[in-house]
Design a protein around this motif. Structure first.
Motif, short mmCIF file in Angstrom:
data_model
loop_
_atom_site.label_atom_id
_atom_site.label_comp_id
_atom_site.label_asym_id
_atom_site.label_seq_id
_atom_site.Cartn_x
_atom_site.Cartn_y
_atom_site.Cartn_z
N ARG A 79 0.86 -1.19 0.00
CA ARG A 79 0.00 0.00 0.00
C ARG A 79 0.89 1.24 0.00
O ARG A 79 1.75 1.38 0.88
CB ARG A 79 -0.88 -0.02 1.25
N THR A 82 0.97 7.36 0.70
CA THR A 82 -0.11 8.33 0.62
C THR A 82 -1.47 7.68 0.90
O THR A 82 -2.33 8.27 1.56
CB THR A 82 -0.14 9.01 -0.76
N THR A 83 -1.66 6.47 0.41
CA THR A 83 -2.90 5.74 0.65
C THR A 83 -3.02 5.36 2.12
O THR A 83 -4.09 5.51 2.73
CB THR A 83 -2.96 4.47 -0.21
N GLN A 84 -1.92 4.88 2.71
CA GLN A 84 -1.93 4.51 4.12
C GLN A 84 -2.27 5.71 5.00
O GLN A 84 -3.07 5.60 5.93
CB GLN A 84 -0.56 3.95 4.51
N ARG A 85 -1.66 6.84 4.71
CA ARG A 85 -1.92 8.05 5.51
C ARG A 85 -3.40 8.44 5.40
O ARG A 85 -4.03 8.81 6.40
CB ARG A 85 -1.02 9.19 5.05
N ARG A 86 -3.94 8.37 4.20
CA ARG A 86 -5.36 8.73 4.01
C ARG A 86 -6.28 7.79 4.79
O ARG A 86 -7.22 8.23 5.46
CB ARG A 86 -5.71 8.72 2.52
N TYR A 87 -6.01 6.49 4.72
CA TYR A 87 -6.83 5.52 5.46
C TYR A 87 -6.81 5.81 6.95
O TYR A 87 -7.84 5.80 7.62
CB TYR A 87 -6.32 4.10 5.23
N GLU A 89 -5.98 8.64 8.62
CA GLU A 89 -6.58 9.92 9.00
C GLU A 89 -8.09 9.89 8.88
O GLU A 89 -8.80 10.46 9.72
CB GLU A 89 -5.97 11.04 8.15
N GLU A 90 -8.61 9.23 7.86
CA GLU A 90 -10.06 9.14 7.70
C GLU A 90 -10.70 8.36 8.85
O GLU A 90 -11.73 8.77 9.40
CB GLU A 90 -10.40 8.49 6.36
N ASP A 93 -10.52 10.39 12.08
CA ASP A 93 -11.52 11.45 12.09
C ASP A 93 -12.93 10.89 12.33
O ASP A 93 -13.76 11.53 13.00
CB ASP A 93 -11.48 12.22 10.76
#
Length: 220
Positions: A79, A82-87, A89-90, A93
């Motif tokens: 992965r 950038t994808t890992q960070r997005r997962y 953080e989402e 949140d």
């Protein structure tokens, strides 16, 4: 509700992050054509179907240990960061929205039950694989939850040792572990489907002095 059992070490634990990395330089290899791969999380470039070559070889050994009528079904491997960070953080949140009294530090820890913080994430190293069991015709065996069900939606049934799952699901999880553990993989105990080798969590769990695999660039 969101707090893990006290005997579970989460990947966000500072002791895990403190494990040094001695990168092996081992290449990523394509799982497709060597093991069964499910397309549900496929990306256009196919990076999801890559793992470190040594981990893939261990999975092939694990495949051979399974009883007749059982096969590994790989859902996701590598992965991008950038994808890992997005997962992460989402999901963090989402937790803070659902539990307004949760502090940022608590949300960080709680999110790590389900998505690894990017600084220690084994998927970005090609060192982790999300997988399940299937029959020869591709039918997935009942494992108690779907792959990637989170703790809130599953009532913590996604935990490997969840006491609430059926005897059938528990037996299937034991079959999975009996094949993967002798091959040198470790399970992340809040996700029955998540197994790794060579990353910091593996090193911490096994008492190894350093991780072998760190974040790598996309293979394609």
């Amino acid at each position: 509700m969101w707090q893990p059992s006290s005997d579970i070490v989460l990947i966000s634990d500072p002791r895990v992050a403190a494990i040094p990395l001695r990168e092996s330089g081992e290449a990523l290899a394509d799982v497709r054509g060597r093991l069964r791969v499910d397309p549900r999380l496929a990306d256009d470039s196919g990076v999801y179907a890559h793992l470190r070559a040594g981990l893939l070889a261990r999975l092939e050994r694990a495949e051979r240990r399974l009883p007749d009528g059982y096969h590994l079904l790989v859902v996701e491997g590598y992965r991008p960061v950038t994808t890992q960070r997005r997962y992460f953080e989402e999901y963090r949140d989402e937790l803070q929205a659902a539990f307004p009294d949760m502090s940022p530090a608590e949300a960080y820890i709680a999110a790590s039950r389900y998505v690894s913080p990017v600084e220690v994430a084994p998927h970005t190293a090609g060192a982790a694989v999300d997988l399940t069991l299937c029959a020869p015709d591709g039918t997935e065996y009942h494992m108690g939850t779907e792959v990637n069900d989170n703790p809130e939606d599953s009532g913590n049934a996604c935990y490997m040792a969840a006491p609430t799952i059926s005897a059938e699901a528990r037996a299937h999880r034991k079959i999975l572990a009996a094949a993967l553990e002798p091959a040198g993989l470790v399970n992340y105990p809040t996700e029955w489907w998540h197994w790794s080798h060579g990353d910091r969590y593996w090193a911490y769990t096994k008492g190894v002095s350093a991780a072998r695999y760190g974040p790598v660039d996309s293979p394609v």
